[in-house]
Design a protein around this motif. Structure first.
Motif, PDB file in Angstrom:
ATOM      1  N   TYR A  32     -40.188 -25.676  -0.719  1.00 57.63           N
ATOM      2  CA  TYR A  32     -39.480 -25.636   0.565  1.00 57.63           C
ATOM      3  C   TYR A  32     -40.167 -26.558   1.570  1.00 57.63           C
TER       4      TYR A  32
ATOM      5  N   SER B 231     -38.255 -29.639   3.320  1.00 57.57           N
ATOM      6  CA  SER B 231     -37.950 -29.659   4.753  1.00 57.57           C
ATOM      7  C   SER B 231     -38.773 -30.680   5.530  1.00 57.57           C
TER       8      SER B 231
ATOM      9  N   THR C  89     -34.801 -18.125  -2.153  1.00 55.13           N
ATOM     10  CA  THR C  89     -33.905 -17.487  -1.185  1.00 55.13           C
ATOM     11  C   THR C  89     -33.194 -16.284  -1.811  1.00 55.13           C
TER      12      THR C  89
ATOM     13  N   LYS D 214     -36.900 -16.855   3.856  1.00 54.01           N
ATOM     14  CA  LYS D 214     -35.946 -16.209   4.760  1.00 54.01           C
ATOM     15  C   LYS D 214     -35.273 -17.210   5.693  1.00 54.01           C
ATOM     16  N   GLU D 215     -35.725 -18.464   5.639  1.00 48.17           N
ATOM     17  CA  GLU D 215     -35.205 -19.476   6.557  1.00 48.17           C
ATOM     18  C   GLU D 215     -33.815 -19.979   6.194  1.00 48.17           C
TER      19      GLU D 215
ATOM     20  N   LYS E 284     -31.759 -26.970  10.207  1.00 43.75           N
ATOM     21  CA  LYS E 284     -31.813 -26.615  11.639  1.00 43.75           C
ATOM     22  C   LYS E 284     -30.553 -25.899  12.134  1.00 43.75           C
TER      23      LYS E 284
END
Ligand SMILES: [Zn+2]
Ligand SMILES: [Zn+2]
Lengths: 338, 177
Positions: free
Chosen positions: A260, A264, A285, A291-292, A336
């Motif tokens: 991750y 990102s 996930t 959890k993002e 985002k």
């Protein structure tokens, strides 16, 4: 909303389902042997009946779609790569805004009805495909024989003309080294399972396609039932493998969070690398470690990081190097978003 | 044992498949396995070329010694047996009848049976004619289309698909101008 961004049943393992019916028109040779006038007559006929079908379907000639956007349709699995490259000027698709229905006109067969959903949903899809087929058969005389059923160009589709397939995400079976056992078992049950390949020889993002081999001497109901049962078995096995991995908590958490982190933060991502990282991040996930993100964001990331999708989003053809930079930007944007 | 595809090299890969309870085994050399995409189980083998070879083998076996499939040709579309082997696809619906003898064995191999038991269409649709008289062609097409739209409109209203009905009505209006 487009079907592939929706949350589906069992979508932690089954990414999407597709039902396809191959049909040909009576009295006209199959596409490879059709004359221009015949292909154009098929094109005209199908265009004329679209309003009667409903579902908000639109008729689009493939010649009206540029190469990049055709490639996007391939990346969404809505049309076959061969169809996108076809030189035949009478090819078309009949498609709705949700893109859960996409009928290919003058592909290998005159008509290929296709319906899609996210997750495992083969029964509803089967009903929808038959509903569309029944509307079409009132308007178009199909090429059939009592003995062989619906006649198709390729004898692997004859009979019901029905191919059901699901895309399964099987990272834990791969990580635990159990994938080969599953592949063998499924192949021996008269179904085919194969990896989706990208540029390289590695299975892209641990995604496998499962579909029925037999189309003749079997009813639509049996094919649907068999495919559902096998999918459920595979779901079960994959979830067991995930539980096993989860026991070694830190190892797995470390791996998915590292992936991750790269996904990102990278400034440059190749298509292959992105798919690989996304496979791991989806696993994280689905297991509730990361959890993002959520299901629909991941679906979006998987699709919109593919080559043609990146270029269409930017609005122009890009070199591979430029694509890698834009891909990293797109990933950041999607992460985002709310 | 020699490779069952090329018959030249020593076979060193066995591929097993079970269709409808009948176990089928095929032995291949590594070259052919690679060629057919069967060297790696995760790869799908190329069914078209596989079909062709399989079909060929079948015609040559003693189970069908009298079959002179090589000379079969479909009068309707011009498809020959050789062409089918090379492409793996038929040219038209009549090919199924012309090649019915070898086809039945092929279909049994592919599907475990050669008899359809699924759905069939209701047969209500009218035949589509491609070659029309060139003089009346445009006119005919126009009135055919109108008739069809009128029928569609009726149907759309009956099924309460008013959005579609409105679209069809607009199209009819356009035609009557
Ligand atoms: Zn060989
Ligand atoms: Zn023919």
């Amino acid at each position: 909303m487009n079907w592939y961004l929706q949350n589906g049943k069992d979508s932690d393992v089954i990414i999407s389902s597709r039902v396809r019916l191959s049909r040909n028109i009576e009295g006209i040779p199959f596409v490879s042997k059709s004359k221009e006038g015949q292909l154009s007559a098929i094109n005209e006929k199908l265009k004329s009946i679209v309003p009667a079908l409903g579902y908000g379907l639109k008729y689009i000639n493939l010649t009206d779609i540029d190469d990049l956007n055709k490639e996007v349709l391939v990346e969404k699995h809505l049309i076959s790569p061969e169809f996108a490259k076809s030189k035949n000027p009478y090819t078309a698709i009949i498609i709705n805004d949700e893109e859960n229905i996409c009928i290919q006109v003058n592909e290998e067969d005159h008509i290929k009805i296709q319906v899609f959903s996210s997750g495992l949903d083969v029964e509803n899809l089967m009903n929808l495909a038959i509903e569309i087929d029944q509307k079409l058969e009132d308007l178009i005389p199909y090429s059939v024989s009592k003995k062989y059923g619906y006649l198709t160009a390729c004898p692997t589709n004859v009979g019901t003309g029905l191919k059901i397939s699901v895309l399964a995400h099987l990272p834990a079976l791969s990580l635990t080294g159990n994938i080969r056992k599953v592949l063998n078992a499924v192949n021996n049950l008269g179904m085919s399972i194969r990896g989706l390949y990208g540029e390289g020889s590695k299975v892209e993002g641990d995604i496998y396609q499962i579909s029925n081999n037999q189309t003749l001497g079997v009813t639509e109901k049996e094919i649907t039932k068999n495919l559902k049962l096998i999918s459920q078995k595979i779901i079960e096995q994959e979830r067991l493998a995930r539980k096993f991995l989860a026991k070694k908590g830190e190892e797995l958490e470390d791996k998915v969070y590292r992936d991750y982190g790269v996904l990102s933060n990278a400034r440059k991502l190749s298509e292959e690398e992105a798919q690989e990282l996304l496979s791991s991040v989806k696993l994280g996930t689905d297991l509730g470690i990361i959890k993002e993100l959520n299901d629909s964001k991941i679906s979006k990331l998987i699709l919109e990081t593919k080559s043609a999708n990146v270029q269409v989003k930017v609005g122009k053809k890009l070199s591979v190097y430029e694509q890698d930079i834009e891909r990293a930007n797109i990933v950041k944007q999607i992460i985002k978003e709310d | 044992m020699l490779c069952q595809n090329c018959g030249k090299n020593e076979a060193n890969i066995r591929y097993t498949q079970i269709i409808n309870g009948i176990k089928k085994e095929i032995a291949l050399c590594s070259d052919c396995a690679k060629k057919l995409g069967m060297d790696n189980l995760e790869l799908p083998f190329n069914l078209n070329s596989f079909l062709g070879d399989f079909f060929n083998d079948y015609a040559e076996t003693e189970f069908m010694p009298m079959l002179q499939t090589n000379e079969l040709k479909c009068k309707n579309c011009g498809m020959t047996y050789d062409e089918f082997i090379n492409t793996g696809v038929f040219g038209c619906s009549q090919c199924y009848d012309v090649f019915s003898n070898p086809i039945d064995s092929l279909l049994k191999n592919l599907h475990g049976t050669s008899k359809h038991i699924g759905r069939l269409p209701n047969g209500k649709a009218e035949k589509i004619t491609v070659e029309a008289d060139s003089g009346d062609k445009e006119k005919n097409k126009e009135s055919d289309k109108k008739k069809m739209l009128e029928r569609d409109l009726e149907k759309a209203i009956k099924e309460e698909r008013y959005e579609d009905a409105a679209k069809i009505r607009d199209e009819l209006k356009e035609m009557n101008k």
